[in-house]
Scaffold this motif. Sequence first.
Motif, PDB file in Angstrom:
ATOM      1  N   GLU A  59      26.030  49.008  35.798  1.00 23.43           N
ATOM      2  CA  GLU A  59      26.947  48.392  36.865  1.00 23.43           C
ATOM      3  C   GLU A  59      26.214  47.199  37.208  1.00 23.43           C
ATOM      4  N   ALA A  60      25.272  48.007  38.532  1.00 21.42           N
ATOM      5  CA  ALA A  60      24.226  47.255  39.344  1.00 21.42           C
ATOM      6  C   ALA A  60      23.214  46.258  39.245  1.00 21.42           C
ATOM      7  N   GLU A  61      22.907  46.012  37.914  1.00 20.86           N
ATOM      8  CA  GLU A  61      22.515  45.221  37.409  1.00 20.86           C
ATOM      9  C   GLU A  61      23.635  43.902  36.937  1.00 20.86           C
ATOM     10  N   CYS A  62      24.625  44.788  36.145  1.00 21.04           N
ATOM     11  CA  CYS A  62      25.627  43.903  35.856  1.00 21.04           C
ATOM     12  C   CYS A  62      26.088  42.859  36.651  1.00 21.04           C
ATOM     13  N   LEU A  63      26.823  43.852  37.721  1.00 16.98           N
ATOM     14  CA  LEU A  63      27.320  42.862  38.894  1.00 16.98           C
ATOM     15  C   LEU A  63      26.571  41.675  39.466  1.00 16.98           C
ATOM     16  N   ALA A  64      24.796  42.274  39.970  1.00 19.92           N
ATOM     17  CA  ALA A  64      24.026  41.150  40.435  1.00 19.92           C
ATOM     18  C   ALA A  64      24.282  39.912  39.648  1.00 19.92           C
ATOM     19  N   ARG A  65      24.330  39.823  38.490  1.00 21.59           N
ATOM     20  CA  ARG A  65      24.279  38.606  37.934  1.00 21.59           C
ATOM     21  C   ARG A  65      25.008  38.068  37.075  1.00 21.59           C
ATOM     22  N   TRP A  66      26.703  39.185  37.918  1.00 21.25           N
ATOM     23  CA  TRP A  66      27.599  38.020  37.989  1.00 21.25           C
ATOM     24  C   TRP A  66      27.687  37.200  39.138  1.00 21.25           C
ATOM     25  N   ARG A  67      26.875  38.043  39.910  1.00 22.86           N
ATOM     26  CA  ARG A  67      27.092  36.990  41.796  1.00 22.86           C
ATOM     27  C   ARG A  67      26.722  36.049  41.442  1.00 22.86           C
ATOM     28  N   ALA A  68      25.565  36.176  40.482  1.00 26.39           N
ATOM     29  CA  ALA A  68      24.526  35.365  40.663  1.00 26.39           C
ATOM     30  C   ALA A  68      25.075  33.594  39.955  1.00 26.39           C
ATOM     31  N   GLU A  69      25.666  33.840  38.735  1.00 26.18           N
ATOM     32  CA  GLU A  69      26.098  33.463  37.789  1.00 26.18           C
ATOM     33  C   GLU A  69      28.310  33.145  37.950  1.00 26.18           C
ATOM     34  N   GLY A  70      27.910  33.494  39.567  1.00 20.54           N
ATOM     35  CA  GLY A  70      29.819  33.363  39.881  1.00 20.54           C
ATOM     36  C   GLY A  70      30.582  33.787  38.855  1.00 20.54           C
ATOM     37  N   THR A  71      30.607  33.887  38.121  1.00 18.30           N
ATOM     38  CA  THR A  71      31.965  35.023  37.790  1.00 18.30           C
ATOM     39  C   THR A  71      32.541  36.055  38.253  1.00 18.30           C
ATOM     40  N   PRO A  72      33.527  35.409  37.625  1.00 21.52           N
ATOM     41  CA  PRO A  72      35.200  35.871  39.057  1.00 21.52           C
ATOM     42  C   PRO A  72      35.288  37.888  38.848  1.00 21.52           C
ATOM     43  N   THR A  73      35.207  37.832  39.742  1.00 22.53           N
ATOM     44  CA  THR A  73      36.340  39.728  40.036  1.00 22.53           C
ATOM     45  C   THR A  73      37.067  40.002  40.527  1.00 22.53           C
ATOM     46  N   ARG A  74      37.203  40.901  40.332  1.00 25.94           N
ATOM     47  CA  ARG A  74      38.221  42.159  41.272  1.00 25.94           C
ATOM     48  C   ARG A  74      37.257  43.385  41.429  1.00 25.94           C
ATOM     49  N   GLY A  75      36.608  43.096  42.934  1.00 24.34           N
ATOM     50  CA  GLY A  75      35.573  44.689  43.296  1.00 24.34           C
ATOM     51  C   GLY A  75      34.535  44.721  42.145  1.00 24.34           C
ATOM     52  N   ALA A  76      34.881  45.556  41.372  1.00 22.08           N
ATOM     53  CA  ALA A  76      33.717  46.276  40.715  1.00 22.08           C
ATOM     54  C   ALA A  76      33.675  45.339  39.148  1.00 22.08           C
ATOM     55  N   ARG A  77      35.308  44.275  38.537  1.00 18.00           N
ATOM     56  CA  ARG A  77      35.511  44.701  37.736  1.00 18.00           C
ATOM     57  C   ARG A  77      35.431  43.028  37.599  1.00 18.00           C
ATOM     58  N   ALA A  78      35.215  42.804  36.112  1.00 18.36           N
ATOM     59  CA  ALA A  78      35.658  41.298  36.357  1.00 18.36           C
ATOM     60  C   ALA A  78      37.121  40.518  35.979  1.00 18.36           C
ATOM     61  N   ASP A  79      37.082  39.007  36.057  1.00 18.96           N
ATOM     62  CA  ASP A  79      38.700  39.617  36.393  1.00 18.96           C
ATOM     63  C   ASP A  79      38.875  38.886  34.887  1.00 18.96           C
ATOM     64  N   MET A  80      39.580  39.489  35.011  1.00 20.59           N
ATOM     65  CA  MET A  80      40.049  38.987  32.956  1.00 20.59           C
ATOM     66  C   MET A  80      40.822  38.027  32.482  1.00 20.59           C
ATOM     67  N   ARG A  81      41.604  37.808  33.997  1.00 19.61           N
ATOM     68  CA  ARG A  81      42.745  36.911  33.134  1.00 19.61           C
ATOM     69  C   ARG A  81      42.046  35.267  33.642  1.00 19.61           C
ATOM     70  N   THR A  82      40.317  35.607  34.594  1.00 19.69           N
ATOM     71  CA  THR A  82      40.111  33.909  34.498  1.00 19.69           C
ATOM     72  C   THR A  82      38.369  34.038  33.740  1.00 19.69           C
ATOM     73  N   ALA A  83      38.091  35.463  33.853  1.00 20.12           N
ATOM     74  CA  ALA A  83      36.211  34.917  33.576  1.00 20.12           C
ATOM     75  C   ALA A  83      35.986  35.301  31.937  1.00 20.12           C
ATOM     76  N   ARG A  84      37.654  35.796  31.026  1.00 20.56           N
ATOM     77  CA  ARG A  84      37.192  35.794  29.804  1.00 20.56           C
ATOM     78  C   ARG A  84      37.377  34.283  29.146  1.00 20.56           C
ATOM     79  N   TRP A  85      36.423  34.675  28.180  1.00 16.22           N
ATOM     80  CA  TRP A  85      35.309  33.667  27.269  1.00 16.22           C
ATOM     81  C   TRP A  85      36.972  33.097  26.142  1.00 16.22           C
ATOM     82  N   ASP A  86      37.435  32.312  25.748  1.00 14.75           N
ATOM     83  CA  ASP A  86      37.823  33.046  24.289  1.00 14.75           C
ATOM     84  C   ASP A  86      37.058  32.064  23.179  1.00 14.75           C
ATOM     85  N   GLY A  87      36.246  31.632  23.188  1.00  9.02           N
ATOM     86  CA  GLY A  87      34.750  30.702  22.439  1.00  9.02           C
ATOM     87  C   GLY A  87      35.036  29.765  21.777  1.00  9.02           C
ATOM     88  N   ARG A  88      35.633  29.132  22.614  1.00 11.56           N
ATOM     89  CA  ARG A  88      36.072  27.299  22.701  1.00 11.56           C
ATOM     90  C   ARG A  88      35.451  26.789  23.298  1.00 11.56           C
TER      91      ARG A  88
END
Length: 89
Positions: A59-88
């Motif tokens: 969790e800690a390493e993942c959250l740090a990497r998300w912050r560095a990449e600007g991944t949208p989050t909601r607390g300690a979770r990725a915001d799946m509505r905006t962060a989910r990639w559909d493969g396109r």
Amino acid sequence: MLDVVDRIPAGKVMSYGDVAEYLGEGGPRQVGRVMSLWGGAVPWWRVIRADGTPAAGLEAECLARWRAEGTPTRGARADMRTARWDGRG
């Protein structure tokens, strides 16, 4: 499968089930197994549980990497509505 994970853009995520669905075979557990054995060579922090949480113990390493990449989050979770990639794209 690892090629798909390698193509997930920075700031985006896919669930284990998303990866399996994209490939059209296997399931979330099979993706998780491959990631646990060989996922260190790809951006593993971009493959998460369907509820937006990272793999247990990472969790800690993942959250740090998300912050560095600007991944949208909601607390300690990725915001799946905006962060989910559909493969396109």
